[in-house]
Structures are given as structure tokens and as C-alpha cells.
Write an enzyme that holds these catalytic residues in place. Sequence first.
Site, PDB file in Angstrom:
ATOM      1  N   GLU A 259       5.529  10.067  -2.330  1.00  0.00           N
ATOM      2  CA  GLU A 259       4.406  10.982  -2.069  1.00  0.00           C
ATOM      3  C   GLU A 259       3.446  11.114  -3.254  1.00  0.00           C
ATOM      4  OE1 GLU A 259       4.840  14.373   0.424  1.00  0.00           O
ATOM      5  OE2 GLU A 259       6.927  13.865   0.859  1.00  0.00           O
ATOM      6  N   GLY A 260       3.144   9.974  -3.844  1.00  0.00           N
ATOM      7  CA  GLY A 260       2.221   9.948  -4.982  1.00  0.00           C
ATOM      8  C   GLY A 260       2.994   9.930  -6.283  1.00  0.00           C
TER       9      GLY A 260
ATOM     10  N   GLN B 205      24.631  23.476 -31.789  1.00  0.00           N
ATOM     11  CA  GLN B 205      23.220  23.753 -31.597  1.00  0.00           C
ATOM     12  C   GLN B 205      22.497  22.653 -30.827  1.00  0.00           C
ATOM     13  OE1 GLN B 205      20.283  23.864 -34.954  1.00  0.00           O
ATOM     14  NE2 GLN B 205      20.225  26.054 -34.469  1.00  0.00           N
TER      15      GLN B 205
ATOM     16  N   ARG C  16       3.321  18.367  -1.272  1.00  0.00           N
ATOM     17  CA  ARG C  16       3.681  18.252  -2.692  1.00  0.00           C
ATOM     18  C   ARG C  16       4.480  19.439  -3.224  1.00  0.00           C
ATOM     19  NH1 ARG C  16      -1.936  15.233  -3.797  1.00  0.00           N
ATOM     20  NH2 ARG C  16      -1.152  13.106  -3.525  1.00  0.00           N
TER      21      ARG C  16
ATOM     22  N   ALA D 110       0.850  -1.198   0.000  1.00  0.00           N
ATOM     23  CA  ALA D 110       0.000   0.000   0.000  1.00  0.00           C
ATOM     24  C   ALA D 110       0.879   1.240   0.000  1.00  0.00           C
ATOM     25  CB  ALA D 110      -0.937   0.011   1.210  1.00  0.00           C
TER      26      ALA D 110
ATOM     27  N   GLN E 211       2.173   8.888 -12.045  1.00  0.00           N
ATOM     28  CA  GLN E 211       0.941   8.344 -12.611  1.00  0.00           C
ATOM     29  C   GLN E 211      -0.262   8.661 -11.715  1.00  0.00           C
ATOM     30  OE1 GLN E 211       3.912   6.586 -12.425  1.00  0.00           O
ATOM     31  NE2 GLN E 211       4.282   7.020 -14.610  1.00  0.00           N
TER      32      GLN E 211
ATOM     33  N   ILE F 228      10.012   4.317   5.031  1.00  0.00           N
ATOM     34  CA  ILE F 228       9.816   5.404   5.993  1.00  0.00           C
ATOM     35  C   ILE F 228      11.106   6.217   6.129  1.00  0.00           C
ATOM     36  CG2 ILE F 228       9.011   6.019   8.285  1.00  0.00           C
ATOM     37  CD1 ILE F 228       6.994   4.506   6.396  1.00  0.00           C
ATOM     38  N   THR F 229      11.062   7.441   5.639  1.00  0.00           N
ATOM     39  CA  THR F 229      12.215   8.341   5.734  1.00  0.00           C
ATOM     40  C   THR F 229      12.459   8.716   7.193  1.00  0.00           C
ATOM     41  OG1 THR F 229      11.708   9.266   3.556  1.00  0.00           O
ATOM     42  CG2 THR F 229      13.160  10.542   4.979  1.00  0.00           C
TER      43      THR F 229
END
Length: 385
Positions: free
Chosen positions: A367-368, A283, A247, A134, A371, A161-162
Site C-alpha cells: 500500500e505504498g 543500560q 493507510r 506496477a 519511499q 492480491i491479498t
Amino acid sequence: MFDLNLTDEQNAFIQTARDFARKEIAPVAGQLDEEGKFPHEICKKAFETGLLNFEIPEAYGGLGLQSLTHSLILEEIAWACLGVNTTLAANSLGSMPLIIAGSEEQKRKYFGQLLAGTDGRPVYCAYACSEPDAGSDVAGMRTRVEKRGDGYVLNGQKRWITNGGVASWVTTFATFDPKLKHKGITCFVVDMNTPGVKVGKKENKMGQRCSLTSDIIFEDVVVPKSALIGEEGGGFKIAMKTFDRSRPWIASGAAGVIRRALDESRAYSLERKTFGVPIAQHQAVQFMLAEMAIAYETTRLLYMKAAWMIDQGKLDSIVSSYAKAYGADAAMRVTTDAVQIFGGYGYTKEYPVEKLMRDAKLLQIYEGTSQIQRIVIARNLLAEK
């Protein structure tokens, strides 16, 4: 109206963060990455400088910075090292559920710990939402909570988990019944020294290697009623509001990485010669540099607008998803191009661009995912107005 004029205070914070990033972080970023070493000394100096725990309200002794000021600071830190940026931002992420829905008792206790530190060193916290099965599907979590007497019992496993391995306390989520989906999810603040709380394996990551990522395991962990954040069944809303607030931080980190990739690529292209001229005169390289500049300006504008809207009280703004999705993808594209500009040298650890590329990848995931952001954006577009 969205205002691009920064205050004197915001400019002062930017300069402080920029000086700190260039002096304390950039010179050792490569070594920290190579060793996968947690940046204890950098965090200690950041704590002493006031570059930690940014959004804790002034009423509890914190800086009480707005989201925009916080995001501007994080851009400067990310320029030097995205892993350090994630480490410092984790304290804000872990404390955000308490800022959003914590009780007075919880705020005074846990904010007080973060602000006081221990023996001159920072106290860390963590945000434990993701699980082995999850991640973006928050409603699919399996960590269980059940009532027992006047308190609760937690059982389950959290992943990715940070700061999980160094945190003194964690804001975590559990469900009364997985069948209830989001309606059963409840938020708690748990001291890491509580019996039954264990730190699992440390992840050996591709990028952001100095950021400590680990499992947190709950085995019959008994917590008092006072550990409940908000109300029973209200955890999903707290998690979503937390992501709405965080975010812009991710997008600002993307902007920092993009700017660093552009700085390195510009300098190298003016120095490196092929066919008798600096490659900056070709270029093909000029177009790549131009795209990098466009990506930076766009990402910066998006995260600034997203953070500004949060500061205006518009926490459900879709602009946060725009900023996160665009910034993360742009950072991956720009850092890949930076490696290309450096050619064979870019593929070695002699130059920093390969690290920028590895670090940037995680922006598209945590964090999401990119997609998931597009699903959120599409649903917003298709919703009845």
C-alpha cells in the site's frame, strides 16, 4: 480539535478485539505461520463476533464504524498476528471502492454478500490494483479494458492480491490505454466465478504467511456495464482515495506489532540473566526498551490523528502518509531490536520475535512503500500554498 478521549463504544470494541486476539489468534499464530495456512476458523469466529467488514455503512446493514474505531480494533488484532490482521482488513480494502463510488445496486448486492456470509462462514473480497510491473506506480498498469457492446472486456494480470485465492468478488482496475496513464484507469467489481477469471500462483512469503497472497488473471473477461464503479477514467481517483482511507490501518497494524515486540522484550529482559543480573538492568537494553516505547506512543498518536482526520472528512490529509511511513519503519526497527534483546534465542522459532520481525517487513512495502510515502510527503511540503 483532535480529541484523544475514546468513547465507551470504542473502548468496548477494543476490549472485544483484545480478548479475541489473545484467546483465538495468539495461541495458533506460530502454527499458522509455520504452515502458511489460511486462518479459516479464525475468520469464521471473527465473522461471528462482528470483527469483520467494519466500515460497511449502517444503511446497508453494516456496523458503519469510523476509521478511528476500525484502526483501534486492528491494532489489537495485529498484536496477536499481523497476517491475520491483513486477512481481516482485506475485506475492508476490497469493499472500500464501493463505499467511495459504488452505485446503490452494487452496494446492496456486494455488501449484502459480505454481511450474510455463506453457511455461517464469511464471504471474502479482494482489491486488485498491483501488477507485476506496477506496484506503487499505479498509473503504469497494463491490464486492459475495452468496450464491447453494452459491456466491457478485461485482460491482464494482477499480483500480490491479498485474499485473491478465497475471494468471491474483487474490485479491480484496468486502463483503456496505457499511454493515457492515470486518465485511462477505470474501476470495476468482478465476480470471481466469471468466465476467464483465474487465480494464479500463491506467493510463498517471508512473513505474514497465513495471509493468502496470489495472482488474479483476466483472460477475455466479459463484464456488464453494471460492473463499472464510478465513471470511465475515474479509477485512479478511486484508488488514491482508497489508499487515503487504508493507510491508518497499516499504521495501526504497525502499532500492534511494536507493542507486542515491547511486551515480549520487557518480559524476557526481566527474566534473562547475564553477569549475575537480569539483562533489564543493563543500560544498553534499557535504552532499547525505551526506544520501543517511544516508537509505540508515536505510531499510535499518528495513526489516531490520521484516522480522526478521515472521520472529519479530510480524506486528503498528509498525516496518513506520516503515519504509514513512520509506523512501518518503526515496526521494522523495533522488531529487529527485539530479536537482538533475545540474542540467539531471538533467531529461533522458539520465541515469537523472529516472526514479528518477518511480519513487520511487509509494512514497509504494501500500500505504498516507505519511499513512496516520502515522495508524497515531500511533494506536499514543496507544493505552493
